[in-house]
Design an enzyme around this catalytic site. Structure first.
Site: not given
Length: 860
Positions: A498, A553
């Site tokens: 993330d 990401e």
């Protein structure tokens, strides 16, 4: 806050934890820290032998119904516990615990199902107690269990971690533009090599270095328990907890020259460990400024929030051997192309509550497998104090989210997924950490530079969180060990990292617009220490676990992110193609007029990615489903979703348009958007509500923190039609390997007619986005001459369409140069629909060409 609900999953593994919050003596040796508040029968699996198939199915369903009914009767709340006015609150709770223990023992006996006869020994199959919902995927469809499912190559005798290979220049073959930034790229490679060499020299190599959890935190031996903690800014430290009555000075820790505190606790006289499983522990330190502080251990394996309290408590989690879940199924092979079902366990139930790992195993995993996904991506697994953060403000990095159950129940979930052939990816957060100090890792030893950058560089002003110092030795150990822990202890198959954009740049990507100029990526704005950490992480994961999958990401488009470390890249297998979801939001929000949709713009966005770096495309993820945003379905159909989705009577024009475009957008994204595909659970069928976690503003309601599977499963609703389309779309991808069919060959981009066509191998995708114009005879150029048959049609009746394309039709090509191709085909294109045609029989074609024209063609 948790209510006084003894049914909550975290209490199944603990000693009488809520009781000891009030009176410590209740957790005496007599009652025992090992006394289970666990409502074991409520979520414990029923062990049925494989001869279950010989039993009458109806009888089994009847039995399960009875079990479920009995389960539901065991929910005990504070109001139930204190019903007797003669008892004090504490006595009432203790009585409730004893009553539950007796009821659970009886329930456990009821759940034992023995076959009428047993001819030969047979393997056991674990089936979770559930509501009487019949699952399509049977046990026979699963993988074969094994007593030794994991045979990691690095465990073989004599195996050694390979030395650094290559010189970091392999990336130059893919882009000549890298040469102009060779200085930066060489510096990055050299920093990676320096760190690898240091780890090899002083730590025994990356394989040993990444097992920090075997050195720090709590470790067990035959003699007792050892606890170690790196806290260089602290001058004194003591281990405290239920085990010593929270005596602040009885168990001092020794500090060495490296800032590591240590204490050894010998076993009790009877051989039991000095700290009981399920009891609370903390470290009491004199911090950097001389202030005494209490902290949850950094490597704690479990943390729970006590009823009526806000901060979480660290729990010593060390269950007896018979209670540790034993994996039965090996990791599936790495899929050739990922079809990811992004999931949040807590909000996966149709009920207004926090769902559990066991319920997810029962309800969602078979559903994902049936629909055709080959991977699930689990969000919010690392413990986080704030439920509404979606798991992105991590407080305890080595602990599973206790809201949904115990560590061993998470293991059961992952093993179940493996049984269905699903790889399990974890949404790991190494981009930042919660700013909580009391129950997090911030200011651990009283200094703001512990694991993090000190000063403004260590604070993320938008997220109100702390930023790691990736160049710090112990930060690298902590984070690399964290990845290794989830791979080893829980058998995850990989990670979606993330917030990688925030990690890679000193400006965190905030208030910064990336234009694609290489100076934006290879310069002073880039955190090289972070880049080398990511290289070490991918190096370690892919060396020790060759089938491991890593996804970044990243919204910036960082070059080399998806190339192997050996070439000088960062090492990720995929990056998320985040611009696609942003584009669809732009289309929904700004392209108001359907007649004004820009076909060329859509195609450019889908194909605007780096060559030789794999991507995962998606139309929307959890981000678009959050309160304040809108899902594609809600953009398209708005409030009509609540009362106009029935198939039993005519619906509105808005719903008809929305249903049609919802399917087209997903097919378009999967067909051309990358080498993988992702959707967030529920979005595939147009879930009608946004996600809004319980908070004061909504009355702490769970109404919008759940998934309404009942809508998708109701054949009388259009939600069901969207779900059916999603399943057939993924089935086609599975059978045809569409995502692995090489480059997309764009055949037509007709902005005026709103038509887009492209080919992937022998499959022709045709989209007519025009809101009102159908084309009875639309001519397209194709590369493959032959006879084409429709294999997927968004307008089919079974998907809520009008069925205007005959599924039995066979359409042949003819010799004509069109759209840059040597063959033509004529198709019927209904408005607001898309079709996929397969070339089921290729024509024999001559090979001589003259100005792009086929001279000879033999018709079949």
């Amino acid at each position: 806050l948790h209510r006084w609900n003894l049914d909550h999953p975290v209490y199944r593994c603990l000693a009488p934890f809520p009781i000891c919050c009030f009176v410590m003596s209740v957790t005496s040796a007599a009652t025992g820290m090992h006394a289970r508040m666990a409502v074991a029968g409520q979520r414990q699996a029923i062990t049925l032998r494989s001869s279950l198939g010989r039993m009458n199915a109806k009888a089994v369903r009847t039995q399960r119904k009875a079990v479920v009914k009995h389960q539901r009767s065991l929910v005990v709340r504070a109001s139930d516990a204190s019903a007797d006015p003669e008892l004090s609150e504490l006595e009432a709770v203790a009585a409730a615990v004893e009553r539950l223990k007796l009821e659970n023992a009886a329930l456990k006996d009821q759940l034992s199902v023995e076959p009428e006869e047993e001819e030969t020994p047979t393997p056991e199959v674990t089936v979770t107690v559930s509501d009487p919902v019949e699952l399509e995927a049977s046990v026979a469809d699963k993988a074969t269990p094994s007593n030794d499912p994991f045979k990691d190559h690095w465990r073989a005798p004599g195996w050694t971690y390979p030395p650094i290979q290559g010189d970091g220049t392999g990336i130059y073959q893919y882009d000549e533009g890298y040469s102009a930034h060779g200085g930066h790229l060489s510096y990055r490679w050299n920093r990676y090599c320096e760190k690898r060499d240091a780890i090899d020299q002083y730590e025994g190599g990356l394989e040993v270095f990444s097992r920090g959890y075997e050195k720090f935190g709590f470790t067990r031996s035959l003699e007792g328990i050892t606890y170690r903690e790196w806290a260089p800014a602290a001058s004194q430290a003591f281990l405290i907890g239920d085990f010593n009555g929270w005596n602040m000075s009885s168990h001092p820790m020794h500090k060495n020259e490296f800032g590591v505190f240590e204490i050894n606790l010998a076993n009790n006289a009877d051989g039991t460990p000095a700290i009981a499983h399920g009891s609370r522990v903390k470290i009491h330190m004199e911090g950097a400024d001389g202030e005494w502080i209490d902290r949850i251990p950094l490597y704690i394996k479990m943390a729970v929030q006590a009823p009526g309290e806000i901060p979480f408590n660290g729990i010593y989690y060390d269950p007896p051997a018979e209670e540790i879940y034993k994996f039965q199924y090996p990791r599936p092979k790495k899929p050739r192309a990922l079809r990811i079902y992004e999931c949040h366990v807590g909000m996966s139930s149709p009920e207004e509550k926090v769902s559990t790992y066991l319920e997810f195993s029962r309800d969602v995993i078979p559903r994902a497998a049936k629909m055709g996904y080959n991977a699930i991506q689990l969000m919010a697994i690392q413990e986080h104090a704030f439920y509404g953060s979606f798991g992105y403000h991590v407080t305890n990095f080595f602990a599973v989210s206790s809201r949904s159950g115990t560590p061993d129940e998470l293991k059961y979930l992952i093993d179940t997924a493996h049984a269905y052939g699903l790889v399990v990816l974890m949404d790991v957060v190494h981009s930042h950490a919660s700013s909580n100090a009391t129950d997090g890792i911030n200011m651990f030893d009283g200094s703001d530079g512990h694991l993090f950058h000190s000063g403004p560089q260590g604070y993320h002003w938008m997220w109100d969180s702390r930023c790691f110092n990736y160049g710090q030795y112990e930060t690298m150990r902590f984070l690399l060990s964290n990845l290794r822990w989830w791979m080893e202890e829980y058998k995850f198959d990989g990670f979606r990292f993330d917030g990688v954009t925030s990690m890679m740049y000193t400006h965190h990507g905030l208030q910064y617009e990336f234009t694609g100029n290489y100076g934006e990526y290879f310069g002073m704005n880039t955190d090289v220490e972070c880049m080398t950490y990511l290289m070490l992480a991918n190096d370690m994961l892919h060396t020790l676990y060759p089938e491991c999958i890593t996804i970044a990401e990243d919204v910036s488009g960082m070059p080399t992110l998806g190339r192997p470390v050996i070439e000088g890249g960062i090492g990720f297998d995929y990056r998320l193609q985040m611009a696609i979801a942003d584009k669809w939001v732009e289309v929904m929000e700004e392209w108001i007029d359907d007649y004004g949709w820009d076909m060329g713009n859509l195609v450019f966005c889908m194909e605007n990615r780096r060559a030789f770096e794999a991507t995962i495309g998606y139309a929307e993820s959890h981000d678009q489903a959050l309160v304040g945003s809108k899902t594609i379905a809600f953009w398209l159909m708005d409030a009509d979703m609540y009362d106009s989705m029935s198939t039993l009577w005519p619906t509105t024009d808005r719903v008809n348009r929305g249903i049609a475009l919802h399917k087209m957008i997903r097919l378009f994204t999967m067909g051309i958007g990358g080498g993988g595909y992702l959707t967030f659970m529920g979005n595939e069928f147009g879930h009608p509500d946004w996600i809004d976690f319980p908070r004061e503003a909504n009355g702490d309601s769970f109404e919008y923190a759940r998934r309404r599977w009942d809508l998708a499963d109701d054949a009388a609703l259009l939600y069901n039609k969207l779900q059916e389309f999603d399943g057939d779309m993924l089935k086609l991808e599975t059978e045809a390997n569409l995502l692995m069919q090489g480059d997309r060959s764009i055949t037509a981009v007709n902005d005026e007619g709103k038509v887009i066509a492209f080919q992937r191998g022998n499959y022709l995708f045709v989209f007519n986005f025009h809101p009102s114009e159908s084309y009875p005879h639309y001519h397209l150029g194709v590369e493959v001459a032959g006879e084409y048959k429709p294999v997927l049609d968004t307008d089919a009746h079974q998907f809520g369409g009008y069925g205007q394309v005959d599924a039995r039709a066979m359409v042949g090509t003819w010799q004509e140069w069109r759209d840059g191709r040597g063959h033509s085909i004529c198709l019927y294109l209904p408005s607001c629909s898309a079709q996929v045609y397969e070339c089921v029989h290729e024509f024999d074609v001559g090979t001589s060409m003259d100005d792009g024209y086929v001279e000879e063609e033999i018709w079949w």
